[in-house]
Design an enzyme around this catalytic site. Sequence first.
Site, PDB file in Angstrom:
ATOM      1  N   GLU A 180      44.479  43.184  33.063  1.00  0.00           N
ATOM      2  CA  GLU A 180      43.258  44.000  33.069  1.00  0.00           C
ATOM      3  C   GLU A 180      42.628  44.032  34.460  1.00  0.00           C
ATOM      4  OE1 GLU A 180      41.530  43.690  28.578  1.00  0.00           O
ATOM      5  OE2 GLU A 180      41.765  41.799  29.636  1.00  0.00           O
ATOM      6  N   GLU A 184      47.874  38.975  24.219  1.00  0.00           N
ATOM      7  CA  GLU A 184      46.717  38.385  23.522  1.00  0.00           C
ATOM      8  C   GLU A 184      46.903  38.254  22.014  1.00  0.00           C
ATOM      9  OE1 GLU A 184      44.614  40.107  27.208  1.00  0.00           O
ATOM     10  OE2 GLU A 184      46.417  40.476  26.039  1.00  0.00           O
TER      11      GLU A 184
END
Length: 719
Positions: free
Chosen positions: A118, A140
């Site tokens: 990110e 994740e």
Amino acid sequence: MKLKTIQYAVQDGIAVVTFDEEGSPVNTMCLQWQDDLDAIAAQLLKDKDAIRGVILASAKSTFFAGADLKGVMRMKPEDASRVFVEIERIKKNFRTIETLGKPVVSCLNGTALGGGWEVALVGHHRIAVNNPKTQFGMPEVTLGLIPGAGGITKMTRQLGLMAAQPYLLESKLFGPAEAQKLGFVHELVDSDADLQPHARAWIDSAQGDASACQHPWDRKDYKMPGGTPHNPKIAGMLAVAPAMLKKTTRGNYPAPEAALCAMVEGAMVDFDTAMRIESRYLASLMVNPVAKNMINTFFFNMNAIKSGQSRPGSAPRYKPQKVGILGAGMMGAGIAYAQASRGITTVLKDVSADKAEHGKAYSARLTQARVDKGRMGPHDQAELLARITPTDKAADLQGCDLIIEAVFENRELKAQVTKEAEPMLAPGGFFASNTSTLPISGLATASANPDKFVGIHFFSPVDKMKLVEIIRGQQTDDETVARAFDYVQSLGKIPIVVNDSRGFYTSRTFGTFVMEGAAMLGEGIPAPVIENAAMQAGMPVGPLAVLDETALSLSVHVLDQTRADLAAEGKTYEATPGELLVERMVKELKRPGRAAGGGFYDYPAGQKKTLWPELATLFGKEGATWDLQEVKDRLLYRQAVETARCLQENVLTTVHDGNIGSIFGIGFPAWTGGALQFIYSMGVDAFATRCESLAAAHGKGFALTPEVIATLRKHQPVY
């Protein structure tokens, strides 16, 4: 400007932001980094008119590792609103940088996963070193979380709702070359030294180009690839997506469902609203016990094993060059393939040349399937197969660094092959048994060097099962255990180390699962209820199906062997209700399992297996009642109790071996984080209270002694 986690400098009109967390081998989104990012965003706003562009770089060997997972482990449910504010704070700073009106370049010198990816996505232009070992992506979901710093929103807007799903719902990772094909990386360079010169060159070329200072989704002409949820084609596919996801998760894993919701809801609104939706879902997951369970085990426990915390002593790292395998059946053939695929010369011995050749043919079938799919070249296949030498002659084992016996579970047979093969070992070599239940210390009595005798318990099928259980006998020395540990890791598998006992850890605990299922059948609980309850709880298959696959006759053989062993010690073995039912199935009803035509299930040719109709007649009881949650609890708690007993008896010496062993060895539900984390997640006191009620209703298999409870408290992890 030098902060504790970030360095900032302006060179030739270009702001260089270098991530460099003090005292850490990697960069993480720790609280200090969040504070420092505030300062960096403010400084960039201040310098906006004086700079021509921004470079995001790393001073570590990787680009960025992601979130501070220890911080997540300390969170409580009441922290959700605070967590939401922190996530939004990070995003606000990201948006400040990417909407500055200046071209931003991410220089990816190594792996960027999760929050690290990110960070990379903040750059309008991304340059990566073309290293095949580098990984990018969003893992994740495998930790019970979702990307929450823009990952879901940006990945979905880059790829579209359908194309993004494998990367967000299944955590599919990718390397630099694939990242370039997907449009996430714009340039590949050969070395770290090439990154900043290329970044500066691109910034120079982007001057005056407004589109270079924007992400595609921030441009007025942006359209989502494939269409939004309002598109009839997309809407039709999304209508079945939740049902398909439920089939996989069985409702036990909130993260994939949250990821899908964030993707779809975010695709129907503007970018900033989508980012807030994403933050809300992540905040709720970060305080959810499932996330803590999965982070504890799949991150912290797995890293403890990978780093060798279960490896005893200080012997240098070791990889055998030549390994012999005794027995070319399913297990021996699987071990041969695992070794040959990792470059280890393998001698596969059986009682006849034909049986040994048949064992080698297993590797030929596995590799041919890979060749047919284009995953392996014919030359590589030929090289792999050439590493396996099938034989019926013990002399061909001469010079092996390690010999593993993988013959039938019979003590006399194992002793015979041990005595025949052990003299063939190279000087300093060691011997291993692949037994799944027989105590290693007893088998080692056949060895001339019991200190160099160890258990190496593979799981079937070897090519698919990642776990290997290493069993230390009473006389096994540290060097031998360490070498076994290294050997297992050289195969790309996960080693756990346990001390000797009947059934060790995995077989002993797994036995409680299947026998509890059999016991419930004997109580009159219908077989479909037992099988479905197990799968709803998160077990991969029901206990009766597992007994069929592993052969009821094998369970009875182990039972007979246990009785004989204890009788030789002047003791009597008290069989459990489940064991007695399985014994009846084999000896009286002649239903020994799938391989012999049928057990608890029928296996009609070319059709789906079905439960044997006679089960209801034989074991059903008039007026029998059951509670579904009670059935689930019995199956999970029984395994957790046995795991706790193994810890108290020093069969298990670490919590991480218990958690990883239970998930990868016996299929304990991953959402729990493993059999011990299952206990710690609810609290030792709550677990003990529930066990007390289960023991009162269903027998001493659920009983916890004060010593076991004290041991659980002693080993409770602290973050």
